[in-house]
Write a protein that holds these residues in place. Sequence first.
Motif, short mmCIF file in Angstrom:
data_model
loop_
_atom_site.label_atom_id
_atom_site.label_comp_id
_atom_site.label_asym_id
_atom_site.label_seq_id
_atom_site.Cartn_x
_atom_site.Cartn_y
_atom_site.Cartn_z
N ILE A 219 0.98 -1.33 -0.02
CA ILE A 219 -0.04 -0.02 -0.03
C ILE A 219 0.73 1.00 -0.07
CG2 ILE A 219 -1.76 1.30 1.31
CD1 ILE A 219 -2.44 -1.25 2.77
N TYR A 220 0.56 2.08 -0.60
CA TYR A 220 1.26 3.53 -0.79
C TYR A 220 0.12 4.49 -1.11
CZ TYR A 220 4.44 7.22 -2.51
OH TYR A 220 5.15 8.42 -2.63
N GLU A 221 0.21 5.39 -0.20
CA GLU A 221 -1.00 6.58 -0.05
C GLU A 221 -2.25 6.25 -0.44
OE1 GLU A 221 0.72 9.60 -3.11
OE2 GLU A 221 2.30 10.22 -1.74
N GLY A 222 -2.74 5.25 0.33
CA GLY A 222 -3.87 4.63 -0.01
C GLY A 222 -4.30 3.86 -0.88
N LYS A 223 -3.40 3.18 -1.80
CA LYS A 223 -3.54 2.52 -2.98
C LYS A 223 -2.86 1.26 -2.91
CE LYS A 223 -4.70 6.43 -6.18
NZ LYS A 223 -4.37 7.25 -7.51
N TRP B 4 5.95 -1.48 -11.29
CA TRP B 4 4.98 -1.38 -10.41
C TRP B 4 3.73 -0.79 -11.24
CZ3 TRP B 4 2.88 3.56 -9.92
CH2 TRP B 4 3.87 4.62 -10.12
N PHE B 5 2.43 -1.22 -10.29
CA PHE B 5 1.05 -0.88 -11.21
C PHE B 5 0.06 -1.02 -10.16
CE2 PHE B 5 1.97 -5.18 -12.31
CZ PHE B 5 0.97 -5.62 -12.08
N GLU B 6 -0.98 0.07 -10.07
CA GLU B 6 -2.18 -0.44 -9.35
C GLU B 6 -2.81 -1.91 -9.38
OE1 GLU B 6 -5.82 2.07 -7.55
OE2 GLU B 6 -4.37 3.30 -8.73
N ARG C 44 4.97 0.12 6.06
CA ARG C 44 5.16 1.00 6.99
C ARG C 44 6.07 2.19 6.49
NH1 ARG C 44 5.61 -0.70 12.89
NH2 ARG C 44 3.29 -1.32 12.50
N GLU C 45 7.06 1.88 6.04
CA GLU C 45 8.32 2.82 5.70
C GLU C 45 8.18 3.38 4.27
OE1 GLU C 45 10.21 4.42 7.93
OE2 GLU C 45 9.24 3.18 9.49
N GLN C 46 7.48 2.60 3.53
CA GLN C 46 7.35 2.61 1.89
C GLN C 46 8.70 2.44 1.25
OE1 GLN C 46 5.41 5.47 3.63
NE2 GLN C 46 3.95 4.20 3.74
N ILE C 47 9.39 1.40 2.00
CA ILE C 47 10.60 0.98 1.12
C ILE C 47 10.34 -0.43 0.46
CG2 ILE C 47 12.90 0.43 1.78
CD1 ILE C 47 12.78 2.36 4.00
N ILE D 126 15.13 0.90 -1.53
CA ILE D 126 15.13 1.99 -2.35
C ILE D 126 13.76 2.42 -1.90
CG2 ILE D 126 14.14 0.82 -4.50
CD1 ILE D 126 15.45 2.94 -6.20
N PRO D 127 13.46 3.76 -1.54
CA PRO D 127 12.19 4.31 -1.09
C PRO D 127 11.36 4.24 -2.36
CG PRO D 127 13.96 5.81 -0.56
CD PRO D 127 14.55 4.78 -1.42
N PHE D 128 10.14 3.96 -2.11
CA PHE D 128 8.94 3.69 -3.32
C PHE D 128 8.38 4.97 -3.34
CE2 PHE D 128 4.67 3.05 -4.98
CZ PHE D 128 4.94 2.75 -6.21
N ARG D 129 8.38 5.69 -4.51
CA ARG D 129 7.81 6.83 -4.94
C ARG D 129 7.19 6.52 -6.33
NH1 ARG D 129 12.41 10.49 -4.37
NH2 ARG D 129 11.70 11.20 -6.46
#
Length: 188
Positions: free
Chosen positions: A89-93, A115-117, A156-159, A176-179
Amino acid sequence: PKPLVYYGDTLEWNWDWKRTQCGTLDITANIIEVSGIACSRVTPGYIWMQSDEVEKYIIATDEVGEKRACKLKMSKTIGWDWEDMSGGIYEGKNYLFIGSFGDNDEKRNDYRIIWFEEPAIDPVNAPEQTVTPNYIKYVYPDGKSHNNEALMYDNREQIIYIITKVYYNVCQVFSIPFRTDYGDEVQT
């Protein structure tokens, strides 16, 4: 059941296995050379499986792997030698991540996390779907090539964690941080 103990700590049993555990799979009739699996977060009770065949695709099956529920194809080809996948999960998605980072000869200079939703699984109305993949292109801080086998995502950390595979030597863990805004910029 016996208490679940991890490094001396007694953990609570989680009986909601569809949310966190995939169970025993019988996948031979559905996909060849499974390199990664991830439980669906969008449609509980289903498991995503990623193929390492020449034709790159992902399928979803029921929780025991007997019935194919959905086949995902990519709208464009990104990377090769898919080795593992994870969900998160990232930013609610909800997203699915695929490691296009196998490198048995350790000669690649181009690694990617696709990556993809995560789409909903609907075996009746949408047994085949096409997704538009994105990717994070990266290199290693030591400037070397690495053969990688596993991928994990920390909600939790989006990594994203990438684990190397080295025969008879020490494996390494990179992160690597996910963005969602990296674009074509190469990350280290």
